[in-house]
Motif scaffolding. Structure first.
Motif, PDB file in Angstrom:
ATOM      1  N   ARG A  89       0.742  -1.159  -0.032  1.00  0.00           N
ATOM      2  CA  ARG A  89      -0.243   0.024  -0.071  1.00  0.00           C
ATOM      3  C   ARG A  89       0.866   1.173  -0.046  1.00  0.00           C
ATOM      4  O   ARG A  89       1.762   1.036   0.759  1.00  0.00           O
ATOM      5  N   ASP A  90       0.307   2.129  -0.643  1.00  0.00           N
ATOM      6  CA  ASP A  90       1.104   3.574  -0.640  1.00  0.00           C
ATOM      7  C   ASP A  90       0.049   4.457  -1.315  1.00  0.00           C
ATOM      8  O   ASP A  90      -0.239   4.240  -2.445  1.00  0.00           O
ATOM      9  N   PRO A  91      -0.260   5.652  -0.399  1.00  0.00           N
ATOM     10  CA  PRO A  91      -1.096   6.658  -1.121  1.00  0.00           C
ATOM     11  C   PRO A  91      -0.628   7.402  -2.353  1.00  0.00           C
ATOM     12  O   PRO A  91      -1.470   8.107  -2.830  1.00  0.00           O
ATOM     13  N   ASN A  92       0.691   7.342  -2.525  1.00  0.00           N
ATOM     14  CA  ASN A  92       1.218   8.140  -3.479  1.00  0.00           C
ATOM     15  C   ASN A  92       1.697   7.586  -4.558  1.00  0.00           C
ATOM     16  O   ASN A  92       1.670   8.336  -5.685  1.00  0.00           O
ATOM     17  N   LYS A  93       1.758   6.248  -4.608  1.00  0.00           N
ATOM     18  CA  LYS A  93       2.237   5.410  -5.953  1.00  0.00           C
ATOM     19  C   LYS A  93       0.838   5.136  -6.737  1.00  0.00           C
ATOM     20  O   LYS A  93      -0.184   4.777  -6.134  1.00  0.00           O
ATOM     21  N   LYS A  94       1.076   5.045  -7.982  1.00  0.00           N
ATOM     22  CA  LYS A  94      -0.172   4.603  -8.824  1.00  0.00           C
ATOM     23  C   LYS A  94      -0.152   3.741  -9.760  1.00  0.00           C
ATOM     24  O   LYS A  94      -0.661   3.420 -10.715  1.00  0.00           O
ATOM     25  N   ASP A  95       1.008   2.790  -9.404  1.00  0.00           N
ATOM     26  CA  ASP A  95       1.195   1.607 -10.256  1.00  0.00           C
ATOM     27  C   ASP A  95      -0.147   0.652  -9.826  1.00  0.00           C
ATOM     28  O   ASP A  95      -0.599   0.801  -8.921  1.00  0.00           O
ATOM     29  N   GLU A  96      -0.250  -0.297 -10.892  1.00  0.00           N
ATOM     30  CA  GLU A  96      -1.620  -0.979 -10.738  1.00  0.00           C
ATOM     31  C   GLU A  96      -1.342  -2.061  -9.574  1.00  0.00           C
ATOM     32  O   GLU A  96      -2.737  -2.370  -8.715  1.00  0.00           O
ATOM     33  N   VAL A  97      -0.464  -2.603  -8.897  1.00  0.00           N
ATOM     34  CA  VAL A  97      -0.634  -3.525  -7.766  1.00  0.00           C
ATOM     35  C   VAL A  97      -0.816  -2.580  -6.567  1.00  0.00           C
ATOM     36  O   VAL A  97      -1.276  -3.125  -5.652  1.00  0.00           O
ATOM     37  N   THR A  98      -0.182  -1.425  -6.655  1.00  0.00           N
ATOM     38  CA  THR A  98      -0.387  -0.495  -5.594  1.00  0.00           C
ATOM     39  C   THR A  98      -1.663   0.021  -5.328  1.00  0.00           C
ATOM     40  O   THR A  98      -2.297  -0.101  -4.378  1.00  0.00           O
ATOM     41  N   LEU A  99      -2.324   0.118  -6.481  1.00  0.00           N
ATOM     42  CA  LEU A  99      -3.781   0.496  -6.348  1.00  0.00           C
ATOM     43  C   LEU A  99      -4.773  -0.438  -6.031  1.00  0.00           C
ATOM     44  O   LEU A  99      -5.519  -0.443  -5.426  1.00  0.00           O
ATOM     45  N   ASN A 147      -8.376  -5.975 -14.109  1.00  0.00           N
ATOM     46  CA  ASN A 147      -8.354  -6.945 -14.873  1.00  0.00           C
ATOM     47  C   ASN A 147      -7.358  -8.228 -13.986  1.00  0.00           C
ATOM     48  O   ASN A 147      -6.624  -7.585 -13.135  1.00  0.00           O
ATOM     49  N   MET A 148      -7.596  -9.156 -14.149  1.00  0.00           N
ATOM     50  CA  MET A 148      -7.023 -10.229 -13.492  1.00  0.00           C
ATOM     51  C   MET A 148      -5.641 -10.573 -13.513  1.00  0.00           C
ATOM     52  O   MET A 148      -4.773 -11.058 -12.870  1.00  0.00           O
ATOM     53  N   ASP A 149      -4.829  -9.685 -14.546  1.00  0.00           N
ATOM     54  CA  ASP A 149      -3.591  -9.768 -14.935  1.00  0.00           C
ATOM     55  C   ASP A 149      -2.821  -8.977 -13.706  1.00  0.00           C
ATOM     56  O   ASP A 149      -1.741  -9.251 -13.345  1.00  0.00           O
ATOM     57  N   VAL A 150      -3.424  -7.868 -13.230  1.00  0.00           N
ATOM     58  CA  VAL A 150      -3.149  -7.357 -11.964  1.00  0.00           C
ATOM     59  C   VAL A 150      -2.933  -8.196 -10.910  1.00  0.00           C
ATOM     60  O   VAL A 150      -1.895  -8.314 -10.012  1.00  0.00           O
ATOM     61  N   GLU A 203       0.047 -10.517 -11.383  1.00  0.00           N
ATOM     62  CA  GLU A 203       1.213  -9.929 -10.968  1.00  0.00           C
ATOM     63  C   GLU A 203       1.725  -9.884  -9.691  1.00  0.00           C
ATOM     64  O   GLU A 203       2.788  -9.893  -9.227  1.00  0.00           O
ATOM     65  N   ALA A 204       0.397  -9.231  -8.734  1.00  0.00           N
ATOM     66  CA  ALA A 204       0.644  -9.306  -7.364  1.00  0.00           C
ATOM     67  C   ALA A 204       1.155 -10.638  -6.876  1.00  0.00           C
ATOM     68  O   ALA A 204       1.812 -10.675  -5.728  1.00  0.00           O
ATOM     69  N   TRP A 205       0.274 -11.635  -7.182  1.00  0.00           N
ATOM     70  CA  TRP A 205       0.627 -12.965  -6.666  1.00  0.00           C
ATOM     71  C   TRP A 205       1.983 -13.531  -6.949  1.00  0.00           C
ATOM     72  O   TRP A 205       2.805 -13.968  -6.267  1.00  0.00           O
ATOM     73  N   GLN A 227       4.523 -11.498  -7.569  1.00  0.00           N
ATOM     74  CA  GLN A 227       5.490 -10.777  -6.531  1.00  0.00           C
ATOM     75  C   GLN A 227       5.374 -11.414  -5.031  1.00  0.00           C
ATOM     76  O   GLN A 227       6.555 -11.583  -4.260  1.00  0.00           O
ATOM     77  N   TYR A 228       4.229 -11.855  -4.905  1.00  0.00           N
ATOM     78  CA  TYR A 228       4.042 -12.424  -3.256  1.00  0.00           C
ATOM     79  C   TYR A 228       4.869 -13.596  -3.347  1.00  0.00           C
ATOM     80  O   TYR A 228       5.699 -13.971  -2.282  1.00  0.00           O
ATOM     81  N   LEU A 229       4.791 -14.581  -4.301  1.00  0.00           N
ATOM     82  CA  LEU A 229       5.559 -15.842  -4.509  1.00  0.00           C
ATOM     83  C   LEU A 229       7.159 -15.531  -4.319  1.00  0.00           C
ATOM     84  O   LEU A 229       7.905 -16.235  -3.464  1.00  0.00           O
ATOM     85  N   ASP A 230       7.404 -14.603  -5.200  1.00  0.00           N
ATOM     86  CA  ASP A 230       8.798 -14.206  -5.197  1.00  0.00           C
ATOM     87  C   ASP A 230       9.506 -13.540  -3.914  1.00  0.00           C
ATOM     88  O   ASP A 230      10.492 -13.837  -3.375  1.00  0.00           O
ATOM     89  N   HIS A 231       8.560 -12.665  -3.286  1.00  0.00           N
ATOM     90  CA  HIS A 231       9.054 -12.131  -1.908  1.00  0.00           C
ATOM     91  C   HIS A 231       9.289 -13.049  -0.905  1.00  0.00           C
ATOM     92  O   HIS A 231      10.225 -13.083   0.022  1.00  0.00           O
ATOM     93  N   ASP A 232       8.071 -14.030  -0.800  1.00  0.00           N
ATOM     94  CA  ASP A 232       8.243 -15.071   0.346  1.00  0.00           C
ATOM     95  C   ASP A 232       9.013 -16.201   0.039  1.00  0.00           C
ATOM     96  O   ASP A 232       9.341 -16.830   1.084  1.00  0.00           O
ATOM     97  N   SER A 233       9.636 -16.386  -1.021  1.00  0.00           N
ATOM     98  CA  SER A 233      10.658 -17.445  -1.207  1.00  0.00           C
ATOM     99  C   SER A 233      12.146 -16.976  -0.794  1.00  0.00           C
ATOM    100  O   SER A 233      13.110 -18.035  -0.994  1.00  0.00           O
ATOM    101  N   HIS A 234      12.349 -15.811  -0.602  1.00  0.00           N
ATOM    102  CA  HIS A 234      13.720 -15.193  -0.102  1.00  0.00           C
ATOM    103  C   HIS A 234      13.916 -15.295   1.641  1.00  0.00           C
ATOM    104  O   HIS A 234      12.937 -15.590   2.292  1.00  0.00           O
TER     105      HIS A 234
END
Length: 74
Positions: A13-23, A57-60, A63-65, A67-74
């Protein structure tokens, strides 16, 4: 123990960023019915297909999923 997708998404979350995953993350925060404990792609996907009016759309979600998998694999 792996954290839920919702918990990961709340870190995006970020009130200032406007990329699709943040929105998407900002919108999910306001969705009181979102499956907050889920770690299951299909469960969250099914929920969003029926209730994710805020998702352009479900592509967003995909993409978020990924990122979730990549982030939690570290």
């Amino acid at each position: 123990m792996k954290r839920s997708f919702y918990h990961y998404l709340m870190t995006r979350r970020d009130p200032n960023k406007k990329d699709e995953v943040t929105l998407f993350a900002n919108a999910v925060e306001d969705d009181g019915s979102f499956p907050k404990q889920s770690e299951d792609y299909n469960e969250v996907s099914a929920y969003l297909e029926l209730n994710g009016h805020y998702l352009p759309n479900m592509d967003v979600y995909d993409e978020a999923w990924n990122q979730y998998l990549d982030h939690d694999s570290h």
